[in-house]
Design a protein around this motif. Structure first.
Motif, PDB file in Angstrom:
ATOM      1  N   THR A  77       0.828  -1.209   0.000  1.00 20.51           N
ATOM      2  CA  THR A  77       0.000   0.000   0.000  1.00 20.51           C
ATOM      3  C   THR A  77       0.860   1.257   0.000  1.00 20.51           C
ATOM      4  N   MET A  78       1.931   1.268   0.790  1.00 21.09           N
ATOM      5  CA  MET A  78       2.813   2.434   0.829  1.00 21.09           C
ATOM      6  C   MET A  78       3.513   2.643  -0.517  1.00 21.09           C
ATOM      7  N   CYS A  79       3.880   1.548  -1.169  1.00 22.39           N
ATOM      8  CA  CYS A  79       4.485   1.651  -2.507  1.00 22.39           C
ATOM      9  C   CYS A  79       3.474   2.204  -3.496  1.00 22.39           C
ATOM     10  N   ALA A  80       2.210   1.709  -3.419  1.00 24.29           N
ATOM     11  CA  ALA A  80       1.168   2.218  -4.306  1.00 24.29           C
ATOM     12  C   ALA A  80       0.912   3.697  -4.052  1.00 24.29           C
ATOM     13  N   TYR A  81       0.968   4.101  -2.770  1.00 23.74           N
ATOM     14  CA  TYR A  81       0.802   5.520  -2.440  1.00 23.74           C
ATOM     15  C   TYR A  81       1.884   6.361  -3.115  1.00 23.74           C
ATOM     16  N   ALA A  82       3.110   5.851  -3.094  1.00 21.09           N
ATOM     17  CA  ALA A  82       4.234   6.628  -3.626  1.00 21.09           C
ATOM     18  C   ALA A  82       4.155   6.811  -5.135  1.00 21.09           C
ATOM     19  N   ILE A  83       3.471   5.888  -5.851  1.00 16.26           N
ATOM     20  CA  ILE A  83       3.461   5.978  -7.316  1.00 16.26           C
ATOM     21  C   ILE A  83       2.118   6.428  -7.876  1.00 16.26           C
ATOM     22  N   SER A  84       1.136   6.713  -7.003  1.00 16.02           N
ATOM     23  CA  SER A  84      -0.221   6.988  -7.496  1.00 16.02           C
ATOM     24  C   SER A  84      -0.489   8.448  -7.795  1.00 16.02           C
ATOM     25  N   GLY A  85       0.469   9.329  -7.527  1.00 15.90           N
ATOM     26  CA  GLY A  85       0.300  10.729  -7.890  1.00 15.90           C
ATOM     27  C   GLY A  85      -0.918  11.361  -7.259  1.00 15.90           C
ATOM     28  N   PRO A  86      -1.800  11.960  -8.053  1.00 18.08           N
ATOM     29  CA  PRO A  86      -2.955  12.669  -7.488  1.00 18.08           C
ATOM     30  C   PRO A  86      -3.974  11.759  -6.802  1.00 18.08           C
ATOM     31  N   LEU A  87      -3.902  10.457  -7.056  1.00 19.76           N
ATOM     32  CA  LEU A  87      -4.854   9.516  -6.431  1.00 19.76           C
ATOM     33  C   LEU A  87      -4.296   8.875  -5.169  1.00 19.76           C
ATOM     34  N   ARG A  88      -3.154   9.376  -4.698  1.00 21.26           N
ATOM     35  CA  ARG A  88      -2.482   8.685  -3.589  1.00 21.26           C
ATOM     36  C   ARG A  88      -3.315   8.663  -2.309  1.00 21.26           C
ATOM     37  N   ALA A  89      -4.079   9.711  -2.038  1.00 19.68           N
ATOM     38  CA  ALA A  89      -4.868   9.737  -0.798  1.00 19.68           C
ATOM     39  C   ALA A  89      -5.915   8.626  -0.785  1.00 19.68           C
ATOM     40  N   ALA A  90      -6.474   8.311  -1.959  1.00 17.75           N
ATOM     41  CA  ALA A  90      -7.485   7.257  -2.019  1.00 17.75           C
ATOM     42  C   ALA A  90      -6.893   5.898  -1.698  1.00 17.75           C
ATOM     43  N   VAL A  91      -5.598   5.726  -2.010  1.00 15.78           N
ATOM     44  CA  VAL A  91      -4.942   4.440  -1.737  1.00 15.78           C
ATOM     45  C   VAL A  91      -4.916   4.137  -0.247  1.00 15.78           C
ATOM     46  N   LEU A  92      -4.865   5.196   0.583  1.00 13.31           N
ATOM     47  CA  LEU A  92      -4.749   4.990   2.030  1.00 13.31           C
ATOM     48  C   LEU A  92      -5.993   4.349   2.638  1.00 13.31           C
ATOM     49  N   VAL A  93      -7.095   4.328   1.874  1.00 13.20           N
ATOM     50  CA  VAL A  93      -8.285   3.609   2.361  1.00 13.20           C
ATOM     51  C   VAL A  93      -7.944   2.151   2.620  1.00 13.20           C
ATOM     52  N   MET A  94      -7.037   1.594   1.830  1.00 19.14           N
ATOM     53  CA  MET A  94      -6.669   0.186   1.964  1.00 19.14           C
ATOM     54  C   MET A  94      -6.009  -0.111   3.311  1.00 19.14           C
ATOM     55  N   THR A  95      -5.316   0.861   3.898  1.00 23.15           N
ATOM     56  CA  THR A  95      -4.670   0.622   5.195  1.00 23.15           C
ATOM     57  C   THR A  95      -5.706   0.331   6.277  1.00 23.15           C
ATOM     58  N   VAL A  96      -6.801   1.087   6.259  1.00 27.20           N
ATOM     59  CA  VAL A  96      -7.873   0.845   7.237  1.00 27.20           C
ATOM     60  C   VAL A  96      -8.488  -0.534   7.014  1.00 27.20           C
ATOM     61  N   LEU A  97      -8.663  -0.897   5.732  1.00 28.50           N
ATOM     62  CA  LEU A  97      -9.244  -2.204   5.418  1.00 28.50           C
ATOM     63  C   LEU A  97      -8.334  -3.335   5.878  1.00 28.50           C
ATOM     64  N   ILE A  98      -7.034  -3.130   5.756  1.00 24.92           N
ATOM     65  CA  ILE A  98      -6.075  -4.161   6.195  1.00 24.92           C
ATOM     66  C   ILE A  98      -6.171  -4.358   7.700  1.00 24.92           C
ATOM     67  N   ILE A  99      -6.240  -3.278   8.455  1.00 27.22           N
ATOM     68  CA  ILE A  99      -6.386  -3.384   9.914  1.00 27.22           C
ATOM     69  C   ILE A  99      -7.693  -4.081  10.270  1.00 27.22           C
ATOM     70  N   ALA A 100      -8.750  -3.779   9.520  1.00 28.02           N
ATOM     71  CA  ALA A 100     -10.048  -4.412   9.792  1.00 28.02           C
ATOM     72  C   ALA A 100      -9.974  -5.920   9.575  1.00 28.02           C
ATOM     73  N   PHE A 101      -9.240  -6.347   8.552  1.00 22.04           N
ATOM     74  CA  PHE A 101      -9.070  -7.780   8.304  1.00 22.04           C
ATOM     75  C   PHE A 101      -8.392  -8.451   9.497  1.00 22.04           C
ATOM     76  N   CYS A 102      -7.451  -7.757  10.127  1.00 20.79           N
ATOM     77  CA  CYS A 102      -6.709  -8.356  11.247  1.00 20.79           C
ATOM     78  C   CYS A 102      -7.558  -8.535  12.496  1.00 20.79           C
ATOM     79  N   MET A 103      -8.686  -7.845  12.558  1.00 21.85           N
ATOM     80  CA  MET A 103      -9.536  -7.967  13.743  1.00 21.85           C
ATOM     81  C   MET A 103      -9.952  -9.407  14.000  1.00 21.85           C
ATOM     82  N   PHE A 104     -10.083 -10.192  12.932  1.00 19.80           N
ATOM     83  CA  PHE A 104     -10.640 -11.542  13.056  1.00 19.80           C
ATOM     84  C   PHE A 104      -9.606 -12.577  13.466  1.00 19.80           C
TER      85      PHE A 104
END
Length: 365
Positions: A96-123
């Motif tokens: 996700t951090m690599c995708a953030y670094a290369i996504s240019g103007p869409l980089r903020a949207a990539v950070l949604v995945m970090t929250v989803l990853i943490i949510a997956f770990c809840m289980f």
């Protein structure tokens, strides 16, 4: 077995816990595929460098396959589900951090995945692991954002990166706290389920076992007899006996009801020690007991009862000094196709004859 079912078993195995971990892995793979599709769209629109994106896609794909192999071999390697979940989350965060670094103007949207990853770990992960993973993700994201704004402040304005980091920190910490609450709720549900299971087991015991003698009770004995009728519907070879402790009322009157209870307990211990493996003894009511002897000829059943009588004669009973305990028994062989109720009735008549003949004896119906 169908070809599809064989393929599923080949990929997922037959162990339930392993299948559950692989289901989580498959869900993350679906997420990887969606992200790869979005990255390719970015490349086609000129928002992301194609070569860099290709390297990231290859890195993520090989990582997903590596985690599949680790999960399949987790039992042999001694890897626990929480360890696999945290390791896979760390890998996903790196992607996700690599995708953030290369996504240019869409980089903020990539950070949604970090929250989803943490949510997956809840289980799978523990609350402390989820909190440490959130802190580590924030540290990684902060490092990437700092590096980007330091090397290319025009494309990555420092204030924009700082505000983005603030939003990410709030989302991740809130998710970590929710993970802790969910873990508490899951633990409480497990405890309640365990308590419910224990309560059901207690109810089952109370419904089938006599509390005083620890023998099966009359209700449970009826179920046993019905099962025996289904097992052996039209055959001879099963005996039934009714036993009654002699002069039990005199024991209660002379020594008290506590001594009478001690006699019943001692009788049940001595009687069970005389039974064969498949015999079933039940407290039928008061000082009366019903004995089922499957696959037994009358002479075999009589030997069991005689062995039982010897043990009862010699058993020690607390609170009852100088009194020999005995029982009378009526023994009946179940006839072909005969309901057990009729065999019990004939055993009851034989028990009456044993009492009339002076007690402490076995009478065959």
């Amino acid at each position: 077995m169908s070809l599809l079912r064989r393929l599923v078993e080949l990929l997922y195995g037959s162990d339930r816990a392993l299948r559950r971990m692989l289901q989580y892995w498959a869900a993350t793979c679906v997420l990887y595929v969606v992200c790869i599709g979005l990255v390719l769209v970015q490349v086609s629109r000129g928002m992301t460098d194609g070569e860099t994106a290709h390297r990231l896609i290859v890195f993520g794909s090989w990582g997903a396959l590596a985690f599949y192999a680790l999960i399949r071999a987790s039992a042999r390697l001694g890897l626990k589900p929480d360890q696999l979940a945290v390791s896979q989350a760390v890998f996903s965060m790196i992607c996700t951090m690599c995708a953030y670094a290369i996504s240019g103007p869409l980089r903020a949207a990539v950070l949604v995945m970090t929250v989803l990853i943490i949510a997956f770990c809840m289980f799978a992960a523990r609350p402390r692991q989820t909190l440490l993973l959130s802190i580590g993700s924030l540290a990684g994201a902060g490092g990437v954002m700092y590096w980007l704004q330091a090397h290319d402040p025009l494309r990555y304005p420092p204030m924009t990166e700082l505000l983005t980091f603030g939003y990410l920190a709030g989302a991740l910490l809130a998710t970590a706290l929710l993970s802790g609450e969910m873990s508490k709720l899951r633990s409480r549900l497990k405890r309640q389920r365990r308590e419910l299971s224990d309560a059901l087991e207690t109810i089952r015991v109370l419904a089938t076992v006599d509390e005083l003698t620890s023998l099966v009770n009359r209700r449970r004995m009826h179920e046993v007899l019905e099962a025996e009728e289904r097992r052996q519907p039209d055959e001879n070879g099963t005996c039934i006996a009714l036993l009654d402790i002699d002069f039990f009322k005199q024991v209660n009157d002379q020594f008290g009801h506590a001594a009478g209870d001690a006699v019943l307990r001692s009788f049940s211990i001595a009687a069970r020690a005389s039974l064969r493996a498949n015999d079933v003894l039940a407290r039928w009511g008061g000082e009366e007991f019903l004995l089922l002897l499957p696959d037994a000829a009358p002479e075999d059943a009589r030997h069991v009862l005689e062995r039982m009588a010897e043990r009862v004669h010699g058993m020690p009973v607390p609170g009852v000094q100088g009194r020999r305990i005995s029982f009378s028994a009526g023994l009946a062989t179940r006839r072909a196709g005969e309901p057990f109720a009729d065999a019990i009735h004939r055993a009851d008549n034989a028990l009456y004859q044993a009492k009339e003949a002076g007690r402490d004896r076995i009478v065959l119906a």
